[in-house]
Enzyme design. Structure first.
Site, short mmCIF file in Angstrom:
data_model
loop_
_atom_site.label_atom_id
_atom_site.label_comp_id
_atom_site.label_asym_id
_atom_site.label_seq_id
_atom_site.Cartn_x
_atom_site.Cartn_y
_atom_site.Cartn_z
N ASP A 101 8.33 -5.11 -3.38
CA ASP A 101 6.90 -5.26 -3.32
C ASP A 101 6.24 -3.93 -4.05
OD1 ASP A 101 4.36 -5.31 -1.91
OD2 ASP A 101 4.86 -3.53 -0.91
N PHE A 102 4.86 -4.07 -4.47
CA PHE A 102 4.16 -3.24 -5.17
C PHE A 102 3.67 -1.99 -4.22
CE2 PHE A 102 0.68 -1.63 -7.54
CZ PHE A 102 1.34 -0.61 -8.25
N ASP A 103 2.37 -2.62 -3.65
CA ASP A 103 1.78 -1.45 -3.18
C ASP A 103 2.27 -0.95 -1.61
OD1 ASP A 103 -1.38 -1.76 -3.93
OD2 ASP A 103 -0.50 -3.94 -4.08
N ASP A 128 7.21 -2.68 2.31
CA ASP A 128 6.50 -2.00 3.39
C ASP A 128 5.77 -2.66 4.63
OD1 ASP A 128 4.52 -2.20 1.34
OD2 ASP A 128 3.31 -0.88 2.47
MG MG Z 1 3.17 -3.42 0.23
#
Ligand code: MG
Length: 273
Positions: free
Chosen positions: A31-33, A205
């Site tokens: 995932d990125f953010d 996350d």
């Molecule tokens: Mg995220």
């Protein structure tokens, strides 16, 4: 499963051993953010944490696949990650896929662009300025981190529009998103990528990352030769269920590059490697 709280050197030996045994059959997906970046009030300015691109570049030279699976559009991810050799960028939860300079789209998705464009105009007219409106061309997101008091309003507005236009609602941390009704999520994307691999790591996350964790559960249950590593990146907004289901918990996005370097070092020093 109870996860190990892991620092750079705290990865379970079994996962590292499986990866060392088959680097050519191993894939790392992120995932990125909140996973490779710190969460920020203005989503437009978010960058990978220091050292992330370098760590991904080193890892990409040692394993079969490195990919990002994000709610962000490919056009946002590309300038941040395109220098990583062979990287695959799955934007908008897999509605877009970019590799080696070419973007492809999930079937039927591009017909939704006019609907999204109309909704963006409506949102700008109807919602308070404190709610940030993110134009992703084929989907849109409302961010209320800088004004949490408008969260309920953002969600209710999105729920109404989803119902009216047949869009899908996805609620994330301080964010609500409207997406075309096409069967793609992080789980379907990861299951497709994993089909040719033997060892798959996924780092996430948020609530949408649960679909990826669960796809890995099914994928690894299908064959004893498959190993999955589900890594939760912990910060105040991390999804509690994700922490419960993780094999490893890392303390914040800033710790991720060092963990990747640990893996790369282990691969560099494997017998015959
Ligand atoms: Mg995220």
């Amino acid at each position: 499963m109870t996860a190990d709280r892991a620092g750079a050197a705290g990865l379970p030996a079994s996962i590292l051993e499986q990866t060392r045994a088959s680097p050519g059959g191993s894939g790392f997906y992120f995932d990125f953010d909140g996973t490779l970046s710190r969460i920020q009030v203005d989503p437009a300015t978010v960058l990978p944490v220091p050292g992330a691109v370098q760590a991904l570049t080193r890892l990409a030279r040692l394993v079969c696949a490195v990919g990002i699976i994000s709610a962000r559009p490919v056009d946002f991810l590309r300038p941040r990650f395109e220098e990583v050799p062979g990287v695959v960028l799955h934007g908008l939860y897999g509605l877009e896929r970019w590799q080696s300079g070419t973007t492809t789209y999930a079937p039927g998705v591009e017909g939704w662009e006019p609907v999204v464009s109309g909704l963006l105009a409506r949102a700008r007219g109807e919602l308070p300025d404190e709610i940030l409106i993110e134009d992703k061309r084929l989907s849109m997101a409302l961010h209320y981190r800088r004004a949490p008091r408008f969260g309920e309003r953002a969600i209710q507005w999105s729920r109404d529009q989803a119902h009216r236009h047949g869009l899908v609602l996805e609620i994330g941390p301080m964010t609500v998103e409207l997406k075309p009704p096409i069967d793609r999520d992080k789980g379907t994307v990861l299951a497709q990528e994993a089909s040719v691999l033997r060892c798959v790591w996924y780092f996430g996350d948020g609530t949408p990352d649960l679909a990826a964790f669960r796809a890995l559960d099914s994928w690894s249950a299908d064959s004893p030769d498959r190993t999955a590593a589900r890594i939760a990146v912990s910060h105040p907004d991390t999804d509690a269920a994700l922490l419960q289901e993780a094999d490893v918990i890392l303390e914040g996005p800033d710790t991720v590059p060092a963990v990747l370097d640990t893996v790369s070092t282990a691969l560099d020093h494997r017998p015959g490697g």
